[in-house]
Design a protein around this motif. Structure first.
Motif, PDB file in Angstrom:
ATOM      1  N   LYS A  44      29.519  32.384  33.574  1.00 38.98           N
ATOM      2  CA  LYS A  44      29.763  31.162  32.803  1.00 38.98           C
ATOM      3  C   LYS A  44      29.609  31.426  31.308  1.00 38.98           C
ATOM      4  N   ALA A  45      28.587  32.208  30.946  1.00 41.92           N
ATOM      5  CA  ALA A  45      28.383  32.527  29.533  1.00 41.92           C
ATOM      6  C   ALA A  45      29.545  33.360  29.003  1.00 41.92           C
ATOM      7  N   ASN A  54      23.738  36.472  21.325  1.00 38.51           N
ATOM      8  CA  ASN A  54      23.583  35.057  21.663  1.00 38.51           C
ATOM      9  C   ASN A  54      22.540  34.772  22.732  1.00 38.51           C
ATOM     10  N   LEU A  63      32.652  33.126  29.668  1.00 35.27           N
ATOM     11  CA  LEU A  63      33.794  32.281  29.315  1.00 35.27           C
ATOM     12  C   LEU A  63      33.720  31.850  27.851  1.00 35.27           C
ATOM     13  N   HIS A  64      32.505  31.691  27.329  1.00 38.60           N
ATOM     14  CA  HIS A  64      32.324  31.313  25.926  1.00 38.60           C
ATOM     15  C   HIS A  64      32.240  32.542  25.019  1.00 38.60           C
ATOM     16  N   THR A  92      35.309  34.860  22.977  1.00 36.85           N
ATOM     17  CA  THR A  92      36.006  34.542  21.726  1.00 36.85           C
ATOM     18  C   THR A  92      36.166  35.762  20.832  1.00 36.85           C
TER      19      THR A  92
END
Length: 256
Positions: A197-198, A238, A200-201, A204
């Motif tokens: 899930k992380a 992050n 997907l972000h 970038t």
């Protein structure tokens, strides 16, 4: 969009090339068919208005594509409506194809096979093929190619966009594993599902690199696995380690 810039530029260059170049290509294609040759097909029988056997040499363009190989014949097609086709005729006429009165044969030089197809009985069917008919087909194909090319100018960016949307989730099956390992090293209690899930972000930064590296007008750095390395860097930046659990301070039940 930038990832599709190269094919779009190539297609646009092909479609909108100068008219002089188009005319030169058209003349070269039209020269492939002899002006004096007219072939008539009527009731399953072929006839011509030229002296036979009539040979059409292998075009220069095809010779260049095939290379300077002795196994390729000197003729593309030989027309001989005076007799039926036999396998030995291909060596006699030194040709790839033979057109007879009621059949057409092909010699597959790569596999050394001869295939002969009979036209069969087709009563009532007739047509004539000559240089004018050939020119009309060439022009029709040219118009179709231009229209198809213009459609591709719009379809290619959409195809590339949806292809990337499909590929990235599949890539994250591996990328999430990389993020999960980094999480363990950083002391973060992420599960594989959390890492996916992380990801997907976190995509970038690597996606931005992919866009820049695929642009033909921008010089970019190409290193093996740089896309995955950038994903790992973004993940490490992050995520923060889990707080260290403090042991509760006990109260002495029997104070003195």
């Amino acid at each position: 969009v930038m990832a599709s810039a190269t094919p779009v530029v190539d297609i646009a260059t092909f479609i909108f090339r100068p008219s002089e170049e188009k005319d030169a290509i058209r003349k070269e294609v039209l020269a492939l068919y002899p002006e004096e040759l007219s072939v008539r097909f009527e009731n399953g029988v072929v006839s011509t208005d030229v002296a036979e056997p009539y040979a059409i040499p292998l075009p220069r363009v095809l010779k260049e594509e095939m290379g300077a190989s002795e196994k390729y014949p000197s003729n593309l097609l030989v027309i001989d409506t005076g007799k039926s086709i036999s396998a030995s005729d291909f060596e006699t006429f030194d040709t790839i194809a033979i057109l007879s009165k009621d059949s057409i044969g092909f010699h597959d030089f790569e596999n050394g096979k001869v295939e002969i197809r009979n036209f069969g009985n087709t009563p009532g069917e007739s047509f004539t093929f000559d240089s004018e008919k050939f020119a009309s087909y060439v022009d029709m194909i040219g118009k179709f190619a231009k229209g198809f090319g213009i459609a591709l100018l719009f379809l290619v960016p959409l195809f590339v966009f949806f292809a990337k949307l499909t590929i990235l989730p599949l890539y994250l099956v591996f990328g999430a594993f990389v993020i999960w390992i980094i999480a363990k090293i950083r002391g973060t209690s992420w599960t594989y599902g959390t890492a996916y899930k992380a990801g997907l972000h976190l995509l970038t930064l690597p996606v931005l690199y992919g866009i820049i590296s695929s642009d033909p007008f921008i010089p970019s750095l190409h290193l093996p696995f740089l896309f995955t390395v950038l994903l790992g860097i973004a993940a490490a930046i992050n995520m923060t380690p889990d707080p260290v659990k403090q042991e509760p301070t006990g109260i002495d039940p029997d104070p003195i």
